[in-house]
Design a protein around this motif. Structure first.
Motif, mmCIF file in Angstrom:
data_model
loop_
_atom_site.group_PDB
_atom_site.id
_atom_site.type_symbol
_atom_site.label_atom_id
_atom_site.label_comp_id
_atom_site.label_asym_id
_atom_site.label_seq_id
_atom_site.Cartn_x
_atom_site.Cartn_y
_atom_site.Cartn_z
ATOM 1 N N SER A 159 0.831 -1.208 0.000
ATOM 2 C CA SER A 159 0.000 0.000 0.000
ATOM 3 C C SER A 159 0.864 1.255 0.000
ATOM 4 C CB SER A 159 -0.926 0.002 1.217
ATOM 5 O OG SER A 159 -1.860 -1.057 1.143
ATOM 6 N N LEU A 160 1.884 1.284 0.859
ATOM 7 C CA LEU A 160 2.748 2.464 0.937
ATOM 8 C C LEU A 160 3.519 2.680 -0.364
ATOM 9 C CD1 LEU A 160 4.140 2.180 4.573
ATOM 10 C CD2 LEU A 160 2.521 3.864 3.695
ATOM 11 N N ASP A 161 3.874 1.604 -1.040
ATOM 12 C CA ASP A 161 4.592 1.732 -2.299
ATOM 13 C C ASP A 161 3.743 2.485 -3.330
ATOM 14 O OD1 ASP A 161 6.950 0.941 -3.977
ATOM 15 O OD2 ASP A 161 5.366 -0.046 -5.136
ATOM 16 N N ARG A 162 2.436 2.176 -3.372
ATOM 17 C CA ARG A 162 1.550 2.875 -4.306
ATOM 18 C C ARG A 162 1.278 4.306 -3.857
ATOM 19 N NH1 ARG A 162 -1.119 -1.946 -4.049
ATOM 20 N NH2 ARG A 162 -2.712 -1.095 -2.663
ATOM 21 N N ILE B 38 8.442 5.225 0.491
ATOM 22 C CA ILE B 38 8.447 4.710 1.862
ATOM 23 C C ILE B 38 8.403 3.189 1.862
ATOM 24 C CG2 ILE B 38 7.244 4.730 4.087
ATOM 25 C CD1 ILE B 38 8.473 7.414 3.247
ATOM 26 N N ARG B 39 9.236 2.598 2.722
ATOM 27 C CA ARG B 39 9.195 1.149 2.905
ATOM 28 C C ARG B 39 9.420 0.839 4.382
ATOM 29 N NH1 ARG B 39 8.794 -3.152 -0.047
ATOM 30 N NH2 ARG B 39 9.663 -5.140 0.657
ATOM 31 N N ILE B 40 8.637 -0.112 4.899
ATOM 32 C CA ILE B 40 8.694 -0.492 6.307
ATOM 33 C C ILE B 40 9.767 -1.553 6.511
ATOM 34 C CG2 ILE B 40 7.416 -1.576 8.188
ATOM 35 C CD1 ILE B 40 4.853 -0.449 6.893
ATOM 36 N N ALA B 41 10.591 -1.328 7.526
ATOM 37 C CA ALA B 41 11.623 -2.308 7.880
ATOM 38 C C ALA B 41 11.153 -3.256 8.975
ATOM 39 C CB ALA B 41 12.889 -1.585 8.335
ATOM 40 N N GLU B 42 10.256 -2.782 9.865
ATOM 41 C CA GLU B 42 9.836 -3.602 11.005
ATOM 42 C C GLU B 42 8.468 -3.124 11.490
ATOM 43 O OE1 GLU B 42 11.502 -4.746 15.508
ATOM 44 O OE2 GLU B 42 12.659 -3.418 14.178
ATOM 45 N N THR B 43 7.640 -4.055 11.930
ATOM 46 C CA THR B 43 6.319 -3.735 12.474
ATOM 47 C C THR B 43 6.206 -4.364 13.859
ATOM 48 O OG1 THR B 43 5.350 -3.759 10.262
ATOM 49 C CG2 THR B 43 3.823 -3.904 12.119
ATOM 50 N N ARG B 44 5.724 -3.569 14.858
ATOM 51 C CA ARG B 44 5.595 -4.145 16.204
ATOM 52 C C ARG B 44 4.145 -4.291 16.662
ATOM 53 N NH1 ARG B 44 8.128 0.929 19.703
ATOM 54 N NH2 ARG B 44 6.465 2.433 19.294
#
Length: 494
Positions: free
Chosen positions: A239-242, A248-254
């Motif tokens: 979603s963030l890529d679009r 933006i790209r996520i490296a980690e999710t908590r």
């Protein structure tokens, strides 16, 4: 002299603390057996921080959060920003901090004041009469009843208290399932709210200041995903890529979840001895981060009024003013968040115009100032009942005035008490301070030096930080009338 607060979220904790500080016997009932680990609220605005300062906990919260000095939005290659430094406040920013940290500080306060929190207590029945309210409460040990003079429902969007009262919760659900998560990014972002608005939705990425960000993502292509379907990092990255054009790209999710946003408001905030506050009274889109803030401001408005009723000195009109003042604020907040939501989830023709129209609107001084005032909470004021003696600035927020008290520099907010009025007397002879002495338990009198708003030399500040009355060299009769109108008949000293 007792109040039951249903719900131990931020609104309920703030209200219970204010009541306890005023000497009212108060208890909190919480349906959840354990403390929640949800962290939906992420922003504390300027007006809320001002109210927390009066309660002595703002500085500690600011130390735990991250101050964001501007609002910034991007429409592809176009964007705009709003400078929060223009706010007339010691807190010219949005504080990014997890809701849990705000709750911890508010809970410590109620514990210090001796307020019991009964967990695993579900309200299943409510009966009202002229003398009080009886609740039926279900716990692990079975059902029993609880009795109080007043009950406040601060028990969230699915409020049992509101449902048992039969108060309509009018509005609608947005047909969009929103993803929220706490994430660490591969890229750096500015110290701003960081909205990205694309053709297929929007992403909001405010920083916590410790390398983590709150991600609020609406993706048109994923808006109908089931609410119970887990949110994966792969889905968020797609979603963030679009939406951010690959920025933006996520490296980690908590932590992550999916929820359905709503726009609803209770038709009434008061039914006799039962009142509603926070999400029990209003829910709206997360855009703007105003939900928890509006609830805490409800609590600050209601607490001193309910305490005055419980302690037997409230003027007859005072408790009614809670709904009269806060319902319009809730309605205005819903309209603003709905407008912002419609802007970012707009149809094709509107989406094409957004990059050109919105920045021009925000650049307009009047629009920008109004937007800042509503988002921060500093721009709201309250109407004065027709029966009361009016004055310049009545109903307006009082800023944190720079004063001199006993020859030393001082500020207004640390001098205030959330349960009592503050009377600033800057007149040469101090006659107002002398005249107010009979109301001593209800009014904190401060002999002050310094400029007061509207060139007044006497200023009566409500416990929630708004002007009750201001004037120059008031006569004894006028001042006695004002104090009686707001703080009841002076107690007889025996």
């Amino acid at each position: 002299m007792s109040v039951i607060v249903v719900g131990s979220g931020p609104t309920g904790l703030m209200l219970a603390g204010d009541l306890a500080e005023a000497g009212v016997d108060v208890k909190i009932l919480e349906r959840r057996a354990e403390e929640s680990n949800l962290t939906r609220a992420f922003a504390v605005h300027a007006r809320t921080l001002e109210l927390l300062e009066v309660r002595g906990i703002a500085d500690e919260l600011v130390e735990q959060g991250f101050a964001v000095p501007e609002l910034r939005a991007s429409f592809g290659s176009r964007g705009f920003s709003v400078d929060l430094g223009r706010l007339d406040s010691r807190y010219p920013f949005v504080l990014m901090v997890q809701q849990a940290r705000t709750e911890i500080l508010l809970q410590r306060r109620v514990e210090r004041l001796g307020v019991p929190i009964v967990r695993g207590a579900e309200v299943t029945g409510l009966a009202r009469d002229d003398d009080g309210v009886t609740l039926t409460v279900r716990t692990a040990d079975g059902e029993h009843t609880e009795r109080a003079d007043h009950v406040v429902g601060a028990d969230g969007a699915h409020s049992a208290v509101r449902g048992l009262l039969g108060v309509p919760f009018t509005g609608r659900s947005y047909q969009t399932h929103i993803m929220i998560a706490d994430v660490r990014l591969e890229e750096d972002l500015p110290n701003a709210i960081n909205p990205f608005i694309g053709a297929d939705g929007f992403a909001l990425l405010p920083p916590y200041g410790d390398g983590w960000f709150r991600a609020v993502v609406w993706d048109r292509t994923r808006e109908e995903a089931p609410l119970d379907e887990p949110v994966t990092q792969t889905e968020l990255n797609a979603s963030l890529d679009r939406l951010t054009r690959g920025r933006i790209r996520i490296a980690e999710t908590r932590w992550s979840t999916r929820f359905l946003s709503e726009r609803r408001q209770a038709e009434h905030y008061r039914v006799g001895r039962v009142l509603l506050a926070g999400d029990a009274a209003h829910v709206h889109s997360p855009i703007g981060g105003m939900g928890m803030n509006t609830g805490l401001q409800d609590a600050a408005n209601l607490g001193w009024k309910l305490a005055a009723v419980e302690r037997g000195w409230a003027p007859s009109w005072l408790l009614d003013s809670y709904e009269a003042e806060r319902h319009p604020v809730g309605r205005a907040t819903l309209r603003l968040t709905d407008t912002l939501t419609r802007m970012v989830v707009a149809s094709g023709p509107v989406r094409a115009l957004r990059p050109y129209v919105v920045p021009r609107l925000v650049a307009n001084e009047r629009v920008s100032r109004a937007l800042l005032g509503m988002l921060s909470g500093t721009g709201f004021s309250y109407p004065l009942p027709d029966s009361l003696l009016g004055s310049p600035g009545a109903g307006e927020r009082v800023p944190d005035l720079e004063l001199r008290v006993d020859g030393a520099p001082a500020r207004l907010y640390p001098l205030m008490d959330p349960a009592r009025f503050t009377l600033l007397d800057a007149s040469p002879d101090g006659a107002a301070a002398t005249a107010a002495e009979p109301w001593g338990e209800r009014i904190r009198v401060v002999r002050a030096e310094g400029a007061l708003p509207h060139r007044a030399d006497v200023l009566l500040v409500r416990p929630d930080g708004y002007t009750a009355w201001s004037g120059r060299a008031p006569g004894a009769d006028d001042l006695a009338r004002v104090l009686t109108e707001w703080a009841g008949t002076a107690p007889v000293i025996r």
